[in-house]
Design a protein around this motif. Sequence first.
Motif, PDB file in Angstrom:
ATOM      1  N   ALA A 106     -10.137  11.502   0.106  1.00 44.33           N
ATOM      2  CA  ALA A 106     -10.921  10.945  -0.999  1.00 44.33           C
ATOM      3  C   ALA A 106     -10.013  10.218  -1.991  1.00 44.33           C
ATOM      4  CB  ALA A 106     -11.686  12.054  -1.703  1.00 44.33           C
ATOM      5  N   GLY A 107      -8.829  10.778  -2.221  1.00 45.33           N
ATOM      6  CA  GLY A 107      -7.878  10.112  -3.115  1.00 45.33           C
ATOM      7  C   GLY A 107      -7.422   8.775  -2.558  1.00 45.33           C
ATOM      8  N   LEU A 108      -7.167   8.741  -1.249  1.00 50.84           N
ATOM      9  CA  LEU A 108      -6.772   7.479  -0.621  1.00 50.84           C
ATOM     10  C   LEU A 108      -7.899   6.458  -0.666  1.00 50.84           C
ATOM     11  CD1 LEU A 108      -4.865   8.796   2.527  1.00 50.84           C
ATOM     12  CD2 LEU A 108      -3.871   7.745   0.491  1.00 50.84           C
ATOM     13  N   LEU A 109      -9.131   6.925  -0.448  1.00 50.62           N
ATOM     14  CA  LEU A 109     -10.279   6.028  -0.511  1.00 50.62           C
ATOM     15  C   LEU A 109     -10.425   5.435  -1.906  1.00 50.62           C
ATOM     16  CD1 LEU A 109     -12.941   4.838   0.669  1.00 50.62           C
ATOM     17  CD2 LEU A 109     -14.075   6.890  -0.186  1.00 50.62           C
ATOM     18  N   ALA A 110     -10.300   6.299  -2.937  1.00 51.06           N
ATOM     19  CA  ALA A 110     -10.424   5.826  -4.315  1.00 51.06           C
ATOM     20  C   ALA A 110      -9.340   4.798  -4.627  1.00 51.06           C
ATOM     21  CB  ALA A 110     -10.339   7.002  -5.281  1.00 51.06           C
ATOM     22  N   ALA A 111      -8.107   5.090  -4.192  1.00 50.14           N
ATOM     23  CA  ALA A 111      -7.015   4.150  -4.436  1.00 50.14           C
ATOM     24  C   ALA A 111      -7.258   2.827  -3.731  1.00 50.14           C
ATOM     25  CB  ALA A 111      -5.690   4.760  -3.975  1.00 50.14           C
ATOM     26  N   GLN A 112      -7.740   2.897  -2.469  1.00 46.71           N
ATOM     27  CA  GLN A 112      -8.007   1.673  -1.716  1.00 46.71           C
ATOM     28  C   GLN A 112      -9.141   0.882  -2.355  1.00 46.71           C
ATOM     29  OE1 GLN A 112      -8.910   2.380   2.401  1.00 46.71           O
ATOM     30  NE2 GLN A 112      -9.091   0.216   2.899  1.00 46.71           N
TER      31      GLN A 112
ATOM     32  N   ARG B 146      -4.609  -5.324  -5.386  1.00 48.44           N
ATOM     33  CA  ARG B 146      -3.169  -5.225  -5.662  1.00 48.44           C
ATOM     34  C   ARG B 146      -2.386  -4.809  -4.417  1.00 48.44           C
ATOM     35  NH1 ARG B 146      -3.308  -2.029 -11.509  1.00 48.44           N
ATOM     36  NH2 ARG B 146      -4.841  -3.400 -12.515  1.00 48.44           N
ATOM     37  N   ILE B 147      -2.965  -3.890  -3.654  1.00 45.44           N
ATOM     38  CA  ILE B 147      -2.299  -3.441  -2.426  1.00 45.44           C
ATOM     39  C   ILE B 147      -2.120  -4.599  -1.454  1.00 45.44           C
ATOM     40  CG2 ILE B 147      -2.530  -1.971  -0.385  1.00 45.44           C
ATOM     41  CD1 ILE B 147      -4.023   0.037  -2.187  1.00 45.44           C
TER      42      ILE B 147
END
Length: 304
Positions: free
Chosen positions: A51-57, A63-64
């Motif tokens: 979920a943290g990776l999804l939110a960051a993505q 930006r990524i």
Amino acid sequence: MSANQGRFAPDRGLTARMLLTLFLLGLLYVGFMAALVVLLRSWIAVVLIAAGLLAAQYWFSDRIALFALHAHEVSAEEQPQLHGLVDRLCTMADLPKPRIAVAETDLPNAFATGRSADHAVLCVTTGLLRRLEADELEGVVAHELSHLAHRDVAVITVASFLGVLAGLLVRFAFYSQLLRGRRDPTSAALIGAVVGVSAGVYVISFLLIRSLSRYRELAADRSAAQLTGRPSALASALTKVSGEIARIPDKDLRTTQPFNAFLFTPADGKGGPGVMRLFSTHPSLERRLEELAKISSNLNQPVA
């Protein structure tokens, strides 16, 4: 011309496919969670990480992508023609203007990303700017703006969550210190079950997302052709870019291949032969040209 003819019309086919894909992935997700509850006691950590990776993505995808492709934002003073083109198309499409970026690479391509049209970036490469004529570049930019208008970038990002979770769980089963410390048959069976379920979920979600991705590319081609009124220019750009990509060394393509789903044309320049098309993020060049030819025929225009 009416006030709405120049805008990106709602694409009911694309919307229906996005909703269907999310619904099917949702059902798969529920089944996956049920299996995890039965098989694992420590699955909560995996879900939180995913979920943290999804939110960051989702929040930082623009930006990524810019960082990964070594792109930088450019001002109207640095790229006046590109900014002018985007300004005009955004006015025609009644869209907020995205940030504009340029990637210093000879690979001719473009992409648009961001969680919404208000928080988006459109990036073109220097290789694309050097190779395309003005009307061809207009078609490519209109294609990318269509992705933003229909919010399919955000949908693909959210839909990818299940695949990310399944992939992480396979790694968790292999590398978790807790599971690695157990050598009994029960633990081995547990690891095998987790890997098997996760791999199956990953394959199904992968195929669903690839199918949606191919359709959204056709939808973006169609919207771009209708907005500009020049499907032949977009067809010419597709043909030229695909031909040029075929000449780029493989080592220069590898850095962009992970971002194929977001590019105007995949880094290998192909849609994949035969059954491999099921795994492709884009339709074949032939299919895209055929669809543009149909639009051109309706407009009584020749197509490249």
